[in-house]
Design an enzyme around this catalytic site. Structure first.
Site, PDB file in Angstrom:
ATOM      1  N   HIS A 178     -30.549  15.620 -75.774  1.00  0.00           N
ATOM      2  CA  HIS A 178     -31.255  15.142 -74.578  1.00  0.00           C
ATOM      3  C   HIS A 178     -32.772  15.066 -74.777  1.00  0.00           C
ATOM      4  O   HIS A 178     -33.456  14.366 -74.037  1.00  0.00           O
ATOM      5  CB  HIS A 178     -30.871  15.950 -73.333  1.00  0.00           C
ATOM      6  CG  HIS A 178     -31.519  17.299 -73.229  1.00  0.00           C
ATOM      7  ND1 HIS A 178     -31.034  18.403 -73.871  1.00  0.00           N
ATOM      8  CD2 HIS A 178     -32.606  17.718 -72.556  1.00  0.00           C
ATOM      9  CE1 HIS A 178     -31.806  19.444 -73.586  1.00  0.00           C
ATOM     10  NE2 HIS A 178     -32.763  19.055 -72.787  1.00  0.00           N
ATOM     11  N   ASP A 235     -29.142  26.590 -81.490  1.00  0.00           N
ATOM     12  CA  ASP A 235     -29.202  26.031 -80.135  1.00  0.00           C
ATOM     13  C   ASP A 235     -30.375  25.065 -79.964  1.00  0.00           C
ATOM     14  O   ASP A 235     -30.291  24.118 -79.178  1.00  0.00           O
ATOM     15  CB  ASP A 235     -29.329  27.206 -79.141  1.00  0.00           C
ATOM     16  CG  ASP A 235     -29.307  26.763 -77.688  1.00  0.00           C
ATOM     17  OD1 ASP A 235     -28.403  25.995 -77.320  1.00  0.00           O
ATOM     18  OD2 ASP A 235     -30.194  27.188 -76.915  1.00  0.00           O
ATOM     19  N   HIS A 240     -32.853  19.891 -81.289  1.00  0.00           N
ATOM     20  CA  HIS A 240     -33.983  19.356 -80.523  1.00  0.00           C
ATOM     21  C   HIS A 240     -35.290  19.324 -81.319  1.00  0.00           C
ATOM     22  O   HIS A 240     -35.966  18.298 -81.394  1.00  0.00           O
ATOM     23  CB  HIS A 240     -34.215  20.179 -79.252  1.00  0.00           C
ATOM     24  CG  HIS A 240     -33.019  20.278 -78.357  1.00  0.00           C
ATOM     25  ND1 HIS A 240     -32.145  19.240 -78.166  1.00  0.00           N
ATOM     26  CD2 HIS A 240     -32.547  21.296 -77.588  1.00  0.00           C
ATOM     27  CE1 HIS A 240     -31.193  19.612 -77.311  1.00  0.00           C
ATOM     28  NE2 HIS A 240     -31.412  20.864 -76.959  1.00  0.00           N
TER      29      HIS A 240
END
Ligand code: BG6
Length: 484
Positions: A178, A235, A240
């Site tokens: 995202h 994570d 990201h």
């Protein structure tokens, strides 16, 4: 590109991600001009009727998208459906039958999006179930959206890719990160490639280091079950922060399209040296204070193993072995329970080769006699924009330097920005894969971290509400991102 009518199938329809992010994003999409025509089929193991699901959707819009009850009650009327996955016989066959029936009913031309908003351990079962039940046999297109995390390490990512590819072609697959949907991250492409000013500076000749910081003030919250098996490296860093690095580090693509952009991102990933122990620092939050409230340390959080070795903070130093970046370290750091929520990227330029001025206190010629380095900072959260930090003469007697900022702020110019999921879901509907992660990218990214993933390592601690372990100062004494 145009969107075609389609059925949007959501796995994990009763889950948090769907209620907080996907439904609000789908709502936003229907508020745009030329909104696409779609119906929704929610699915999960819960036994719900169409009516129960209808209620869940409308309540989620009111709670998480700030939609009025009246507007929520009329949203996609007659187009919200639900199918539970608990049938004794093959639930996927039943599901795909229902998909095809709904597509006929709503005249959706056999186009389907399957969105896996699910815990990663069930991805394989669902992908296989869909593949074997004829999900690909519709009259139109079929797209598969897979949430993160994509694998736990290189081997599991490869296995998952193989499974996906035995049922779907790569160009049907949309792997979500995202961060790529955030406006400020998309803006990096515009910033770098729509302006001729920066590209000549974007290399080892002018740039001293790059810092990417993603700080969170929240702790592990209700996600200990997932997080304690994952931690900051898996994570956040592998996906990201590494994706942010690729957008900063890539070369100019041959065109503005998914293949050209992804090819350049992949080249950067392939040029990153696999991580070694001396290039990574791990830490866990200890008790402390955030937002004026006393909070527990990680090992005392509900659901966390009291002897857990899972890092809630990681700082890593990456080296990109190519002509553009040789010798320019990229520092990636992220942590939970830090002082505040803040996502920033700093491009730190070299000092002037010889300093004519007395700047700060250290008087070190190698650092330009302490004159602060110029910095280009990309603010992703909570501020959103770009700022340049540079030195000016402070008015008054003598030549005293001071650092000032030249800034552009999205909020001031455009107001509230759309959520990343709105952009990403719209791209899925349009069939634009530019902001999604390719199979080869995911594997190349795991390859960087694989050497350190299962190694014993020293675990530092930091008080909740601080900026992380003091050990991170060994990488950089004064970070240009985050506070200290
Ligand atoms: C998710 C992680 O992918 O990103 C979470 O699993 C993290 O642990 C979140 O909190 C951060 O996202 P954002 O957009 O709030 O920075």
């Amino acid at each position: 590109m145009t969107t075609e009518p389609h059925l949007f199938v959501i796995f994990g329809a009763t889950g948090d991600l769907n209620r907080r992010k996907l439904l609000p994003a789908l709502y936003e999409i229907t508020q745009q001009e030329n909104a696409p025509d779609f119906a929704i089929l929610g699915t999960s193991r819960s036994k719900l009727s169409d009516k129960d699901f209808d209620k869940l959707v409308r309540e989620s819009l009111v709670e998480f998208a700030g939609v009025s009850k009246k507007d929520a009650d009329h949203w996609l009327e007659g187009k919200l459906h639900y199918q539970s996955l608990t049938q004794e016989n093959d639930p996927y066959e039943e599901l795909v039958k229902r998909v095809h029936a709904l597509e006929k009913e709503h005249k959706l031309k056999g186009n389907t999006v399957y969105y896996l908003s699910l815990p990663p351990q069930v991805f394989p079962k669902v992908i296989e179930g869909l593949g074997k039940s004829g999900a690909n046999d519709g009259d139109g297109w079929t797209r598969l959206v897979v949430e993160k995390p994509f694998g736990q390490d290189l081997a599991s990512a490869k296995t998952l890719n193989d499974l996906v590819h035995s049922h779907f072609k790569e160009d049907q697959v949309y792997r979500i990160d995202h961060y790529l949907g955030k406006e400020t991250v998309q803006n990096m492409l515009a910033f770098r490639f729509a302006n001729s000013l920066f590209e000549p500076l974007w290399n080892r000749d002018r740039i001293d280091r790059v810092e990417i910081t993603v700080a969170e003030s929240l702790g592990v919250e209700e996600r200990a079950g997932y997080y304690d098996k994952s931690g900051a490296l898996r994570d956040m860093i592998q996906n990201h922060l590494t994706q942010l690095l690729t957008v900063i580090g890539m070369d100019v693509p041959a065109g503005f399209n998914a293949n050209a952009i992804r090819a350049e991102k992949l080249k950067v990933l392939k040029a990153i040296r696999p991580l070694q122990d001396e290039d990574i620092i791990y830490a866990q939050y200890a008790e402390g204070e955030t937002n004026g409230k006393k909070v527990k340390g990680y090992l005392k959080e509900d659901g966390v193993d009291t002897k857990s070795k899972t890092p809630t903070y990681v700082a890593a130093r990456l080296h990109i072995d190519n002509w553009r970046w040789q010798g320019v370290p990229f520092y990636l750091r992220t942590g939970k329970r830090l002082e505040s929520k803040l996502t920033e990227i700093a491009i730190v330029f070299h000092c002037a080769p010889i300093s004519l001025f007395e700047g700060g206190a250290d008087g070190d010629p190698a650092t330009g006699n302490g004159v602060p380095q110029d910095v280009l900072r990309i603010n992703v959260a909570p501020e959103q924009g770009v700022e340049m930090l540079f030195n000016i003469k402070k008015p008054g007697q003598g030549m005293i330097l001071q650092r000032q900022r030249l800034a552009f702020d999205y909020d001031e110019v455009f107001g509230k920005l759309p959520d990343a999921y709105t952009a990403l879901l719209f791209d899925v509907m349009e069939g634009d894969r530019t902001l999604f992660v390719g199979a080869d990218e995911v594997e190349a990214s795991w390859e960087i971290y694989d050497p350190v993933l299962n190694r014993e390592h020293e675990m530092h601690t930091y008080p909740s509400g601080s900026w992380g372990p003091t050990k991170a100062r060994e990488f950089i004494e004064d970070w240009e991102t985050g506070g200290e």
